[in-house]
Design a protein around this motif. Structure first.
Motif, PDB file in Angstrom:
ATOM      1  N   VAL A 119       5.206 -12.053  40.937  1.00 32.07           N
ATOM      2  CA  VAL A 119       4.413 -13.081  40.339  1.00 32.07           C
ATOM      3  C   VAL A 119       2.751 -12.469  40.432  1.00 32.07           C
ATOM      4  O   VAL A 119       2.276 -12.261  41.402  1.00 32.07           O
ATOM      5  CB  VAL A 119       4.534 -14.248  41.280  1.00 32.07           C
ATOM      6  N   LEU A 120       2.099 -12.568  39.175  1.00 34.58           N
ATOM      7  CA  LEU A 120       1.089 -12.068  38.713  1.00 34.58           C
ATOM      8  C   LEU A 120       0.360 -12.803  38.233  1.00 34.58           C
ATOM      9  O   LEU A 120       0.706 -13.394  36.996  1.00 34.58           O
ATOM     10  CB  LEU A 120       1.198 -10.909  38.193  1.00 34.58           C
ATOM     11  N   ARG A 121      -0.839 -13.319  38.411  1.00 39.91           N
ATOM     12  CA  ARG A 121      -1.854 -13.905  37.661  1.00 39.91           C
ATOM     13  C   ARG A 121      -3.329 -13.404  37.507  1.00 39.91           C
ATOM     14  O   ARG A 121      -3.890 -13.336  38.531  1.00 39.91           O
ATOM     15  CB  ARG A 121      -1.930 -15.498  38.057  1.00 39.91           C
ATOM     16  N   LYS A 122      -3.330 -12.884  36.402  1.00 45.76           N
ATOM     17  CA  LYS A 122      -4.783 -12.065  36.041  1.00 45.76           C
ATOM     18  C   LYS A 122      -5.219 -12.541  34.572  1.00 45.76           C
ATOM     19  O   LYS A 122      -4.203 -13.096  33.861  1.00 45.76           O
ATOM     20  CB  LYS A 122      -4.593 -10.652  36.212  1.00 45.76           C
ATOM     21  N   PRO A 123      -6.136 -12.506  34.554  1.00 46.72           N
ATOM     22  CA  PRO A 123      -6.701 -12.921  33.274  1.00 46.72           C
ATOM     23  C   PRO A 123      -6.138 -12.156  31.945  1.00 46.72           C
ATOM     24  O   PRO A 123      -5.759 -12.897  31.063  1.00 46.72           O
ATOM     25  CB  PRO A 123      -8.222 -12.493  33.034  1.00 46.72           C
ATOM     26  N   GLU A 124      -5.681 -10.915  32.001  1.00 50.45           N
ATOM     27  CA  GLU A 124      -5.066 -10.345  31.048  1.00 50.45           C
ATOM     28  C   GLU A 124      -3.545 -10.399  31.076  1.00 50.45           C
ATOM     29  O   GLU A 124      -2.752 -10.118  30.014  1.00 50.45           O
ATOM     30  CB  GLU A 124      -5.525  -8.585  30.816  1.00 50.45           C
ATOM     31  N   LEU A 125      -2.749 -10.675  32.137  1.00 48.43           N
ATOM     32  CA  LEU A 125      -1.545 -10.745  32.208  1.00 48.43           C
ATOM     33  C   LEU A 125      -1.100 -11.881  33.248  1.00 48.43           C
ATOM     34  O   LEU A 125      -1.571 -11.979  34.254  1.00 48.43           O
ATOM     35  CB  LEU A 125      -0.893  -9.501  32.709  1.00 48.43           C
ATOM     36  N   THR A 126       0.058 -12.600  32.810  1.00 48.76           N
ATOM     37  CA  THR A 126       0.562 -13.381  33.789  1.00 48.76           C
ATOM     38  C   THR A 126       2.197 -13.253  33.663  1.00 48.76           C
ATOM     39  O   THR A 126       2.795 -13.260  32.701  1.00 48.76           O
ATOM     40  CB  THR A 126       0.368 -15.053  33.415  1.00 48.76           C
ATOM     41  N   VAL A 127       2.551 -12.968  34.893  1.00 53.02           N
ATOM     42  CA  VAL A 127       4.261 -12.598  35.023  1.00 53.02           C
ATOM     43  C   VAL A 127       4.618 -13.624  36.151  1.00 53.02           C
ATOM     44  O   VAL A 127       4.070 -13.439  37.229  1.00 53.02           O
ATOM     45  CB  VAL A 127       4.367 -11.267  35.291  1.00 53.02           C
TER      46      VAL A 127
END
Length: 175
Positions: free
Chosen positions: A113-121
């Motif tokens: 689970v990843l939340r960064k400005p350039e990528l959400t997964v």
């Protein structure tokens, strides 16, 4: 769990591919070939799906597909590789849900689970898009959404999107 980098290890990704311009079947085949050469090993490929456009209705229908890829790239490295691949295939900027030669989205990255400005997964719209869930359910029906805990099959059954999604027989690819 949020994964921190530097990245170590292999990851199983599910990528969504879509095209509705310039012979979409050939565009998807080119994208798969380039992914295999630059990103990692394609372990599974769904059938091709003919799908009704969402949002911008005055455009050709799409061909969509989901592939499962094993890669040593981190999610952010994969995003960079995908953007470069799309540019090499002459993807042009346009409106969201508008016509495109190629579109590649990272849908799932293992249990990440990843939340960064350039990528959400996982992909933030994954649970609401039939054209993504149908091919994903074909190749990974029991795969669980990392934080919802529901299987892809269950997500497809509950999907509010009622757009037309047609699974094409093997070997059939409209121009």
């Amino acid at each position: 769990a949020l994964i921190e980098w530097p990245w170590k290890g292999r990851m199983i990704y599910h990528l969504g591919l879509g095209s509705n311009l310039d012979a979409p079947g050939r565009q998807l085949a080119r994208a798969r070939s380039r992914i295999q050469k630059t990103v990692g090993v394609i372990r599974k490929s769904s059938s091709l799906y003919l799908t009704e456009p969402l949002g911008v209705k005055d455009q050709p229908w799409f061909l969509n597909q989901v592939i499962e890829v094993e890669s040593d790239l981190s999610p952010l490295e994969l995003l960079t590789a995908i953007k470069e691949l799309e540019q090499s295939m002459r993807r042009k900027p346009g409106p969201r849900n508008g016509p495109r030669r190629i579109d590649i989205d990272i849908l799932l990255a293992g249990k990440t689970v990843l939340r960064k400005p350039e990528l959400t997964v996982p992909h933030p719209r994954l649970t609401g898009l039939r054209f993504v869930l149908a091919p994903l359910a074909e190749i990974a029906p029991r795969r669980r959404h990392p934080f919802l805990g529901r299987t892809v099959s269950a997500l497809l059954r509950a999907c509010p999107d009622r757009s037309i999604v047609i699974r094409l027989p093997a070997g059939v690819s409209p121009a």
